[in-house]
Motif scaffolding. Sequence first.
Motif, short mmCIF file in Angstrom:
data_model
loop_
_atom_site.label_atom_id
_atom_site.label_comp_id
_atom_site.label_asym_id
_atom_site.label_seq_id
_atom_site.Cartn_x
_atom_site.Cartn_y
_atom_site.Cartn_z
N SER A 100 44.68 44.07 36.79
CA SER A 100 43.38 44.73 36.79
C SER A 100 42.65 44.43 38.09
CB SER A 100 42.55 44.23 35.60
OG SER A 100 42.35 42.83 35.71
N VAL A 101 41.58 45.18 38.33
CA VAL A 101 40.77 44.93 39.53
C VAL A 101 39.81 43.80 39.21
CG1 VAL A 101 39.27 45.94 41.26
CG2 VAL A 101 40.95 47.37 40.11
N SER A 102 40.29 42.59 39.37
CA SER A 102 39.47 41.40 39.11
C SER A 102 39.86 40.31 40.08
CB SER A 102 39.67 40.91 37.67
OG SER A 102 40.99 40.42 37.50
N VAL A 103 38.97 39.38 40.30
CA VAL A 103 39.27 38.28 41.21
C VAL A 103 40.46 37.47 40.71
CG1 VAL A 103 38.36 36.12 42.16
CG2 VAL A 103 36.89 38.14 42.04
N LYS A 104 40.53 37.25 39.41
CA LYS A 104 41.63 36.48 38.84
C LYS A 104 42.97 37.16 39.10
CE LYS A 104 43.23 34.42 34.50
NZ LYS A 104 42.93 34.23 33.05
N ALA A 105 43.05 38.48 38.86
CA ALA A 105 44.30 39.20 39.08
C ALA A 105 44.64 39.24 40.57
CB ALA A 105 44.18 40.62 38.53
N ALA B 121 34.23 50.13 43.06
CA ALA B 121 33.09 51.02 43.25
C ALA B 121 33.26 52.32 42.48
CB ALA B 121 32.90 51.31 44.74
N LEU B 122 34.51 52.74 42.30
CA LEU B 122 34.79 53.98 41.59
C LEU B 122 34.95 53.78 40.09
CD1 LEU B 122 37.33 55.46 44.16
CD2 LEU B 122 35.10 56.44 43.60
N GLY B 123 34.93 52.53 39.64
CA GLY B 123 35.09 52.25 38.23
C GLY B 123 36.51 52.35 37.73
N TRP B 124 37.48 52.20 38.62
CA TRP B 124 38.89 52.26 38.22
C TRP B 124 39.33 50.91 37.68
CZ3 TRP B 124 41.09 55.02 43.22
CH2 TRP B 124 40.67 56.36 43.21
N ASP B 125 40.27 50.94 36.73
CA ASP B 125 40.79 49.69 36.16
C ASP B 125 41.84 49.03 37.05
OD1 ASP B 125 39.24 50.01 33.87
OD2 ASP B 125 40.77 51.19 32.85
N HIS B 126 42.49 49.81 37.90
CA HIS B 126 43.56 49.30 38.76
C HIS B 126 43.36 49.77 40.20
CE1 HIS B 126 45.42 49.12 34.75
NE2 HIS B 126 46.19 48.15 35.23
N ILE B 127 43.95 49.03 41.11
CA ILE B 127 43.95 49.45 42.50
C ILE B 127 44.88 50.65 42.67
CG2 ILE B 127 44.70 48.78 44.83
CD1 ILE B 127 43.89 45.92 44.16
N VAL B 128 44.42 51.63 43.39
CA VAL B 128 45.25 52.76 43.79
C VAL B 128 45.32 52.71 45.32
CG1 VAL B 128 45.53 55.27 43.81
CG2 VAL B 128 44.54 54.14 41.81
N PRO B 129 46.46 52.34 45.91
CA PRO B 129 46.54 52.18 47.36
C PRO B 129 46.22 53.47 48.11
CG PRO B 129 48.42 51.12 46.30
CD PRO B 129 47.71 51.93 45.24
N LEU B 130 45.14 53.44 48.86
CA LEU B 130 44.70 54.62 49.61
C LEU B 130 44.61 54.37 51.11
CD1 LEU B 130 41.93 55.69 47.12
CD2 LEU B 130 43.50 57.34 48.13
N LEU B 131 44.10 53.23 51.50
CA LEU B 131 43.75 53.03 52.89
C LEU B 131 44.94 52.78 53.81
CD1 LEU B 131 40.54 50.94 52.31
CD2 LEU B 131 40.64 53.15 53.45
N ALA B 132 45.88 51.96 53.38
CA ALA B 132 46.97 51.55 54.27
C ALA B 132 47.74 52.73 54.84
CB ALA B 132 47.92 50.60 53.54
#
Length: 294
Positions: free
Chosen positions: A113-118, A175-186
């Motif tokens: 998930s998008v969290s500091v722990k994960a 910022a978008l409220g997504w539950d997971h990272i979706v790689p966009l920038l790289a």
Amino acid sequence: MTFALSDPINDPDTLPRMFAWVTSARAETLEDVSFFSGAALNHLHLLLRREEVPKALLRDRLALRAAEACVAFSGRLERAGELRDAVHFLRPGDLPGPGGEAFVGWRRAVEGSVSVKALSRALPTFETCQIATWLDAGNGAPVTRAAVVLEAVLTEAPRAEVPTLILADAALAQALGWDHIVPLLAAGLKRTDLRKRGHDLRLACHRAVTASAVEIVRLAADLAWRSAHLEAVAPRLRARGASGAVKMFLTRDAVAPSALPLPDRAARRLCDRLVDLGAVRELTGRDTFRLYGV
């Protein structure tokens, strides 16, 4: 309520396509590029809510694409096939090498998930408190937040391309409220973009997000169609453990036969059967040490 594959709500052919004007117009000012990146992100956001999009599979494939871009940023020439080999044929106790480590890092980042722990599990070389500080560095609109985080991490760790871009994408996802990272920038940034700061870096991030979102929409539509086909042929598979194998193919970029929940010979036969049915592809072009994926 359940729906057949032919029902419009689950039909991959009904997935909305990106508007042509998002990429056809040339944007120069920050106002213009932010407008187009916002439109692209809005379209992607709606697409990722569709049930027929195999989200775990999509993220895993995007993790490979992001890792390939990061490896190129560091001056290495490893391509997607080599990165797959470095991870999927890793033996206990072996090290995956710099390229493999990049791929492992991105895979862990998109799985959790998008969290500091994960994120601390995906980025074990950084302290949890440092990750939290960096993620809190950004404010404002999603791409602006990502750019601020990108700049903050690059300033303190200029050679850490993988963690930097993972954290920037994490800020964007939050910022978008997504539950997971979706790689966009790289995949959308150039090597020279990582040396930019301030206004120029924000411009580069907006352009990267727009370009990547367009490609992800295309990839999502392709994977939705391929996944639907795999699910359609799954009832024809008779091997014990076939259902578990299908689930793996629906969530992973690539699978080695030895990783499937079947004996070795049965796993290879199942993979050959799925290739014959057009449900998966052999990804390496080799006769041995093969990998398969949707």
